[in-house]
Design an enzyme around this catalytic site. Structure first.
Site, short mmCIF file in Angstrom:
data_model
loop_
_atom_site.label_atom_id
_atom_site.label_comp_id
_atom_site.label_asym_id
_atom_site.label_seq_id
_atom_site.Cartn_x
_atom_site.Cartn_y
_atom_site.Cartn_z
N LYS A 84 0.84 -1.20 0.00
CA LYS A 84 0.00 0.00 0.00
C LYS A 84 0.88 1.25 0.00
O LYS A 84 1.86 1.33 0.74
CB LYS A 84 -0.91 -0.01 1.23
CG LYS A 84 -1.89 1.16 1.30
CD LYS A 84 -2.81 1.04 2.51
CE LYS A 84 -3.78 2.20 2.62
NZ LYS A 84 -4.71 2.06 3.78
N SER A 153 -9.67 2.68 1.94
CA SER A 153 -8.36 3.19 1.51
C SER A 153 -7.35 2.12 1.12
O SER A 153 -6.38 2.43 0.43
CB SER A 153 -7.76 4.08 2.60
OG SER A 153 -7.25 3.32 3.67
N SER A 177 -10.53 -0.30 6.80
CA SER A 177 -9.87 -0.31 5.49
C SER A 177 -9.12 -1.57 5.15
O SER A 177 -8.48 -1.64 4.09
CB SER A 177 -8.92 0.90 5.37
OG SER A 177 -9.66 2.09 5.28
#
Length: 458
Positions: A84, A153, A177
């Site tokens: 990420k 996210s 998330s």
């Protein structure tokens, strides 16, 4: 080296790939190229990645192959991992979903990235996140249907794993998330107990909530990455003692004590999702060595969303004060949150932190006395149509607020044929107990041993 095709290698889980890599039946270059080929086939539609450098990935793979040949590779040697884009990476930009940080390369690795590299893993690339990992949706589409949202996210990481672009991925959760994207994308998403995975050199938004987690296609792979990135040793005495305590991490010979909970946001779930959880409770009662009960939470948990909002809004207002004043944030949702946070006093924030601790203690006492595992819905149904859609309210942030480990179990299919999941959680620090329960369901055929490739991406 291998008779397996790149398409076949991209379908393998981490647990399947690592023995083949160690035995040198496949090479790290072959595995990495298979992932890159999968990305090349699907990325134009899914938009899971914000940064890719195939040559860099292959150079890492070649180094892994040298280590494998010499017998010096770590336990993840040659395994590609998606990251990420809020974790620092020394050799790739860390842009955090914001044009303010376009092409910014920090020059160091986040602690979890460092741990993965030390174990021999290959950092395949950086996945899409919302602006500063908050709420504004990115460009990522749901691999099961491109017109539907992939979650919040950590959407890029979840989509990349679901579409078999990478076997595993790093994500984070401050509210939901990890659990929500894994529910919508139909993969395993594991959020460890708060504090067990270091947050050094990554974007910080909320000190008492931010948690690093993992996306995978089965429970074994999630545990494999958790073992690598969590804290170890006597320098972390609480974690060291509890994670190595068989009384906390195993049920022994007795049945699993499992409760099904509806929670404060039950009324926001779709009727078909409510029915799916109720049906699963009946099915679970027939699973070997499992005793099922139904849990009604104390009324104090009805304030959890309000407490979370106070902590979340005030923390974001503090961390993004300069960007807010300079008007360099992009999404309207960020301005709304910071504006709300600026209206909160320090006393209100401190009061919310005390209430967070009180709720966490109350849940811990409840679980310690009665239950090994609690089951809830991960999301209130399957993904919503429209990439700018707002998620239904759910209970995920309650379990984040209380710091407990939770895992999305990709169990259900909605009326549109899209996946959604049940969420299991356990007492704080009983992470291996939770993973053991999920593996029990996998062994009993309740969970997939390898989540299938979405029909769209085949």
């Amino acid at each position: 080296m291998s008779a397996r095709t790149p398409t076949q290698l991209a379908e393998y889980t981490a647990s399947q790939l690592l023995p083949l890599l160690k035995a040198r039946e496949v090479s790290a270059r072959e595995v990495t190229q298979a992932c890159l080929d999968s990305i090349a086939r699907r990325e134009a539609d899914i938009h899971a990645w914000t940064y890719l450098d195939p040559e860099l990935a292959l150079r890492q793979a070649d180094e892994a192959d040298r280590q494998l040949a010499a017998g010096t590779g770590g336990k993840l040697c040659g395994l590609p991992v998606a990251v990420k884009d809020i974790f620092n990476t020394a050799d790739m930009p860390t842009q955090m979903g914001s044009p303010l940080f376009k092409d910014f390369t920090p020059g160091n690795d986040a602690r979890v990235v460092h741990y993965l590299r030390m174990a021999g893993a290959i950092m395949l690339g950086k996945t899409v996140t919302a602006e500063f990992a908050v709420h504004a949706p990115g460009p990522t589409c749901n691999p099961h249907h491109l017109e539907y949202i992939p979650g919040t996210s950590s959407s890029g990481s979840a989509a990349a794993v679901a579409a078999h672009m990478a076997p595993v991925a790093l994500g984070t959760q401050t509210a939901g998330s990890i659990i929500r994207p894994s529910s919508y994308c139909g993969v395993v998403g594991f959020k460890p107990s708060f504090g067990l995975v270091p947050r050094t050199a990554m974007l910080k938004t909320t000190d008492t909530l931010d948690t690093v987690g993992i996306f995978a296609r089965n429970v074994d792979d999630a545990q494999l990455i958790f073992d690598t990135i969590r804290v170890h040793g006597i320098d972390f005495p609480i974690a060291h003692e509890i994670l190595n305590d068989p009384a906390r991490q195993s049920v022994g010979e007795r049945p699993w004590r499992v409760a099904v909970v509806q929670g404060p946001r039950w009324q926001d779930a779709e009727p078909y999702a409510q029915q799916a959880l109720q049906d699963f409770a009946v099915r679970l009662a027939d699973v070997a060595n499992v005793h099922v009960d139904h849990l009604v939470l104390p009324d104090s948990f009805n304030r959890a969303h309000e407490i979370h909002a106070t902590i979340y809004d005030k923390a974001l207002a503090y961390y993004f004060k300069e960007e807010f004043e300079a008007h360099t944030l992009v999404s309207p949702v960020m301005y709304d949150i910071v504006t709300r946070g600026n209206l909160l006093s320090p006393d209100q924030y401190q009061g919310a932190l005390k209430q967070q601790n009180a709720l966490a203690r109350e849940l811990d006492d409840l679980l310690a006395a009665q239950y090994d595992i609690v089951i809830d819905l991960s999301t209130g149904g399957e993904a919503l149509k429209g990439l700018d859609s707002v998620d239904r309210p759910d209970n995920s942030l309650i379990w984040t607020l209380c710091g407990v480990p939770s895992i999305n179990l990709p169990l259900f299919t909605g009326p549109l044929g899209l996946p959604f999941g049940a969420q299991a959680f356990a007492r704080r620090y009983n992470d291996y107990l939770l993973l053991s329960f999920a593996r029990h369901l996998q062994a009993q055929g309740v969970l997939h041993a390898n989540t299938p490739l979405p029909a769209f991406a085949r």
